[in-house]
Write an enzyme that holds these catalytic residues in place. Structure first.
Site, mmCIF file in Angstrom:
data_model
loop_
_atom_site.group_PDB
_atom_site.id
_atom_site.type_symbol
_atom_site.label_atom_id
_atom_site.label_comp_id
_atom_site.label_asym_id
_atom_site.label_seq_id
_atom_site.Cartn_x
_atom_site.Cartn_y
_atom_site.Cartn_z
ATOM 1 N N ASP A 43 0.844 -1.203 0.000
ATOM 2 C CA ASP A 43 0.000 0.000 0.000
ATOM 3 C C ASP A 43 0.883 1.257 0.000
ATOM 4 O O ASP A 43 0.365 2.367 -0.157
ATOM 5 C CB ASP A 43 -1.002 -0.006 1.161
ATOM 6 C CG ASP A 43 -0.351 -0.060 2.520
ATOM 7 O OD1 ASP A 43 0.873 -0.295 2.615
ATOM 8 O OD2 ASP A 43 -1.078 0.123 3.535
ATOM 9 N N SER A 44 2.211 1.085 0.102
ATOM 10 C CA SER A 44 3.147 2.193 -0.148
ATOM 11 C C SER A 44 2.935 2.742 -1.558
ATOM 12 O O SER A 44 3.385 3.848 -1.865
ATOM 13 C CB SER A 44 4.594 1.725 0.025
ATOM 14 O OG SER A 44 4.855 0.579 -0.762
ATOM 15 N N ASP A 82 -0.842 -6.131 -0.135
ATOM 16 C CA ASP A 82 -1.221 -5.492 1.119
ATOM 17 C C ASP A 82 -2.730 -5.290 1.166
ATOM 18 O O ASP A 82 -3.341 -4.825 0.196
ATOM 19 C CB ASP A 82 -0.572 -4.106 1.227
ATOM 20 C CG ASP A 82 0.638 -4.067 2.132
ATOM 21 O OD1 ASP A 82 0.909 -5.052 2.848
ATOM 22 O OD2 ASP A 82 1.340 -3.023 2.123
ATOM 23 N N LYS A 112 -0.988 -9.437 2.978
ATOM 24 C CA LYS A 112 -0.316 -8.954 4.181
ATOM 25 C C LYS A 112 -1.246 -8.002 4.921
ATOM 26 O O LYS A 112 -1.878 -7.138 4.297
ATOM 27 C CB LYS A 112 1.003 -8.257 3.844
ATOM 28 C CG LYS A 112 1.745 -7.735 5.086
ATOM 29 C CD LYS A 112 3.194 -7.399 4.821
ATOM 30 C CE LYS A 112 3.418 -6.161 4.010
ATOM 31 N NZ LYS A 112 2.904 -4.934 4.645
ATOM 32 N N GLU A 114 -1.442 -5.355 8.345
ATOM 33 C CA GLU A 114 -0.759 -4.711 9.461
ATOM 34 C C GLU A 114 -1.400 -5.267 10.730
ATOM 35 O O GLU A 114 -2.592 -5.087 10.974
ATOM 36 C CB GLU A 114 -0.838 -3.188 9.348
ATOM 37 C CG GLU A 114 -0.035 -2.695 8.154
ATOM 38 C CD GLU A 114 0.125 -1.193 8.065
ATOM 39 O OE1 GLU A 114 -0.238 -0.485 9.022
ATOM 40 O OE2 GLU A 114 0.632 -0.728 7.019
ATOM 41 N N GLU A 180 9.077 -3.994 10.844
ATOM 42 C CA GLU A 180 9.482 -2.705 10.272
ATOM 43 C C GLU A 180 9.956 -1.718 11.334
ATOM 44 O O GLU A 180 9.259 -1.489 12.334
ATOM 45 C CB GLU A 180 8.291 -2.102 9.494
ATOM 46 C CG GLU A 180 8.581 -0.720 8.898
ATOM 47 C CD GLU A 180 7.578 -0.251 7.858
ATOM 48 O OE1 GLU A 180 6.662 -1.036 7.496
ATOM 49 O OE2 GLU A 180 7.710 0.895 7.398
#
Ligand SMILES: Nc1nc(=O)c2c([nH]1)NC[C@@H]1CN(c3ccc(C(=O)N[C@@H](CCC(=O)O)C(=O)O)cc3)CN21
Ligand SMILES: CC(C)C(=O)C(=O)O
Ligand SMILES: [Mg+2]
Length: 255
Positions: A43-44, A82, A112, A114, A180
């Site tokens: 999502d970056s 993400d 993925k 968070e 991270e």
């Protein structure tokens, strides 16, 4: 395309895992052909290529569209997508449905999330459905409004919370964990404690693998985190090519 079991086995055999982001077909094809083990449609993408200030505005539709492009181009790498902000964790039903869109419709091999206390049950549910889950602890940028982009796990209480959540997500069936922007000694401890591969970003050299954002690595990002590294000058290469084209047309040399 490897299975997540093959990724786990490669790591258990001592191979350092390599992961990079990609958001489109041409760059995914380059990353795949270069032998990178896992491609993350991160999502970056929000700040790296869509022009947003952060990852928060990224939608499931945007993730699905770009995941499709990456999945169509990747032949050998495992494609992880993400889950964007607010697409999971609200209700388990929404999380399952949105993960299903990324895998069933867009062609991701895994998702993925968070991670936090609220994603343990969802991780187990997705794994039971056949959707491999990569967990993500430490700096979780979707919590920008709570913690900014600062290093995490720097107090003993915070480090203990990360250790505990890492264990709980492994037990829930996550096949891997991204850690991270945490101290290297904490990342080394978590890596030693878990059976699943830990992939670090800004987490020191002692994890089972490394991940970075592609635009940071190739030298295209306008700004990058302090832990990123440039291995090329894509911005300079693009500027040179575009300027050469403009001059050639203006000078009558092309066509
Ligand atoms: N291009 C790109 N690369 C990334 O690695 C990345 C993204 N985008 N977008 C999503 C998140 C955001 N990331 C970031 C962004 C900034 C810092 C950073 O500048 N940290 C400083 C300041 C911390 C603060 O705000 O207090 C630091 O010293 O830790 C760290 C991670 C990592 N991720
Ligand atoms: C930096 C990585 C781990 C990520 O989540 C992303 O690119 O969105
Ligand atoms: Mg992300």
């Amino acid at each position: 395309m490897p299975t997540v079991q093959e990724i786990r086995q490669a790591s258990a055999d001592g191979e350092p895992l390599t992961m990079l982001t990609a958001y489109d077909a041409p760059t995914a094809g380059i990353v795949d052909a270069a032998g990178i083990d896992l491609i993350l449609v991160g999502d970056s993408m929000g700040n790296a290529v869509l022009g947003y200030d952060s990852t928060l505005p990224v939608t499931v539709e945007e993730m699905a569209s770009h995941t499709g492009a990456v999945a169509r181009a990747a032949e050998d790498a495992l494609v992880v997508a993400d889950m964007p902000f607010m697409s999971y964790g609200t209700t388990d039903g929404a999380g399952v449905e949105n993960a299903g869109r990324l895998v069933k419709d867009a062609g991701a091999n895994a998702v993925k999330l968070e991670s936090g206390p609220h994603t343990v049950a969802l991780t187990e549910r997705l794994v039971n459905l056949g959707i491999p889950v990569m967990a993500h602890l430490g700096l979780t940028p979707q919590r920008l409004n709570q913690v900014g982009y600062s290093r995490q796990g720097t107090t003993e209480a915070a480090a203990e919370e990360i250790r505990e959540l890492a264990e709980r997500h492994e037990a829930a069936g996550a096949f891997s964990l991204v850690l991270e922007h945490v101290p290297g000694d904490l990342a080394a401890e978590v890596t030693a404690a878990l059976d699943i591969p830990v992939i670090g970003i800004g987490a020191g050299p002692e994890t089972d693998g490394q991940v970075l954002v592609l635009t940071d690595v190739i030298g295209l990002s306008e700004s990058a985190p302090p832990f990123a590294a440039e291995f090329g000058d894509a911005r300079g290469e693009i500027e040179d090519a575009v300027t050469a084209y403009r001059e050639a047309v203006e000078d009558g040399d092309f066509p």
